[in-house]
Design a protein around this motif. Structure first.
Motif, PDB file in Angstrom:
ATOM      1  N   ARG A  33       0.827  -1.204   0.000  1.00  0.00           N
ATOM      2  CA  ARG A  33       0.000   0.000   0.000  1.00  0.00           C
ATOM      3  C   ARG A  33       0.867   1.261   0.000  1.00  0.00           C
ATOM      4  O   ARG A  33       0.564   2.241  -0.684  1.00  0.00           O
ATOM      5  N   ASP A  37       1.515   4.185  -3.189  1.00  0.00           N
ATOM      6  CA  ASP A  37       1.498   5.652  -3.104  1.00  0.00           C
ATOM      7  C   ASP A  37       2.787   6.244  -3.668  1.00  0.00           C
ATOM      8  O   ASP A  37       2.758   7.261  -4.384  1.00  0.00           O
ATOM      9  N   ALA A  40       2.782   6.311  -7.271  1.00  0.00           N
ATOM     10  CA  ALA A  40       1.681   7.156  -7.792  1.00  0.00           C
ATOM     11  C   ALA A  40       0.597   6.366  -8.497  1.00  0.00           C
ATOM     12  O   ALA A  40       0.037   6.811  -9.509  1.00  0.00           O
ATOM     13  N   TYR A  41       0.273   5.189  -7.971  1.00  0.00           N
ATOM     14  CA  TYR A  41      -0.904   4.457  -8.453  1.00  0.00           C
ATOM     15  C   TYR A  41      -2.097   4.899  -7.616  1.00  0.00           C
ATOM     16  O   TYR A  41      -2.009   4.959  -6.377  1.00  0.00           O
ATOM     17  N   ASP A  42      -3.216   5.198  -8.262  1.00  0.00           N
ATOM     18  CA  ASP A  42      -4.379   5.657  -7.503  1.00  0.00           C
ATOM     19  C   ASP A  42      -5.398   4.550  -7.265  1.00  0.00           C
ATOM     20  O   ASP A  42      -6.301   4.702  -6.439  1.00  0.00           O
ATOM     21  N   LYS A  43      -5.265   3.415  -7.967  1.00  0.00           N
ATOM     22  CA  LYS A  43      -6.202   2.312  -7.792  1.00  0.00           C
ATOM     23  C   LYS A  43      -5.449   1.029  -7.445  1.00  0.00           C
ATOM     24  O   LYS A  43      -4.490   0.662  -8.127  1.00  0.00           O
ATOM     25  N   TRP A  44      -5.915   0.362  -6.381  1.00  0.00           N
ATOM     26  CA  TRP A  44      -5.296  -0.880  -5.934  1.00  0.00           C
ATOM     27  C   TRP A  44      -5.339  -1.955  -7.014  1.00  0.00           C
ATOM     28  O   TRP A  44      -4.366  -2.682  -7.222  1.00  0.00           O
ATOM     29  N   ASN A  46      -5.267  -1.658 -10.230  1.00  0.00           N
ATOM     30  CA  ASN A  46      -4.240  -1.400 -11.244  1.00  0.00           C
ATOM     31  C   ASN A  46      -2.851  -1.790 -10.720  1.00  0.00           C
ATOM     32  O   ASN A  46      -2.023  -2.344 -11.448  1.00  0.00           O
ATOM     33  N   LYS A 107       4.708   6.172 -16.563  1.00  0.00           N
ATOM     34  CA  LYS A 107       4.693   6.958 -15.329  1.00  0.00           C
ATOM     35  C   LYS A 107       6.119   7.360 -14.966  1.00  0.00           C
ATOM     36  O   LYS A 107       7.013   6.519 -14.912  1.00  0.00           O
TER      37      LYS A 107
END
Length: 278
Positions: A33, A37, A40-44, A46, A107
């Motif tokens: 988790r 962050d 910079a992933y906003d969805k678990w 993904n 990214k």
């Protein structure tokens, strides 16, 4: 551009170090988790795709997935103030590296992480090499001291042919091979001391042989030259059996290493010294 990349790498380095935790045995780890962050992933979901690809790479590399990706969970606050558990993972540095290598290449955080882990992995490799070199020096020094003690015990036991006595131990351990044959098979120059060309594992095996032979001779007392030879040979055989029983590599199959003097020079240049043996 280079300056921006350097700044991004420095920022990621700080984030990785801040997120790092240690087990009770001093092993470093991160949580998925937190890494999500940092990258910079906003969805678990993904991020799980990158994790799944990393697990596949881990398995293909011959590593056990469970040794690098351990399931866990964490509690988070809900909108009502209650808490609920969500899935998480404990990750080794290697797991983090694989996730970065299998992440979204568009990214900037991923490309930065790839650079970071490439540099850190190389640093770790160099550190491990230094540690192995120091350990080898310590083992070689210990073998030297113990061999002297074995020689003293052999003398007390009535040994007269010391070269033959030491060869008897090698023959028992190396399945009938004497020092000359071992050197020939491993392409070790005749002038080299065979112990100077052994790596850590082979030195460890021989240290065990040496210590056990000394103890046997001290226990048996003054047995004479021939029986002392036989004792050393038998100790070599039993040491070999112990290696075989635990599934270890037979000493004759372990490769010769660079001369110990080369390791001494390398460590001296770096200002490193092995711990003195007791």
């Amino acid at each position: 551009m280079d300056e921006l990349q350097n700044q991004a790498t420095a920022r990621l380095t700080d984030q990785m170090e801040a997120a790092k935790a240690l087990t009770s045995r001093g092993i470093e780890y991160w949580t998925a988790r937190e890494l999500m962050d940092i990258l910079a992933y906003d969805k678990w979901d993904n991020f799980l795709n990158a994790i799944d690809r990393a697990k596949t790479t881990c398995s293909l590399s011959g590593e056990q997935i469970k040794n690098h990706f351990a399931d866990t969970s964490k509690k988070v606050n809900t909108g009502s103030g209650a808490k609920r558990e969500i899935p998480d993972l404990y990750l080794t540095r290697y797991a983090c590296y694989l996730i970065a290598m299998n992440g979204d290449p568009t990214k900037i955080e991923i490309s930065t992480a790839q650079t970071y882990f490439a540099v850190e992995t190389r640093k770790q490799e160099l550190q491990e090499k230094e540690n192995q070199g120091l350990t080898r020096l310590e083992l070689r020094n210990k073998a030297k001291d113990l061999n002297k003690q074995l020689g003293d015990a052999a003398k007390e036991s009535g040994v007269e042919r010391f070269g033959s006595f030491h060869n008897a131990g090698y023959k028992g351990l190396y399945k009938g091979r004497d020092v000359a044959r071992i050197k020939k098979e491993k392409n070790i120059p005749e002038k080299d001391n065979i112990l100077d060309r052994m790596g850590n594992s082979e030195l460890g095996i021989n240290i065990f042989r040496i210590t056990q032979a000394e103890e046997r001779l001290k226990t048996e007392g003054k047995v004479g030259d021939q029986i002392a030879h036989q004792i050393h040979y038998e100790v070599g055989q039993k040491t070999r059996k112990a290696v075989e029983d635990i599934g270890g590599t037979m000493p004759e199959d372990l490769p010769a290493e660079p001369h110990i003097k080369e390791i001494e020079k390398q460590m001296k240049v770096k200002g490193l010294q092995p711990t003195k043996s007791d």
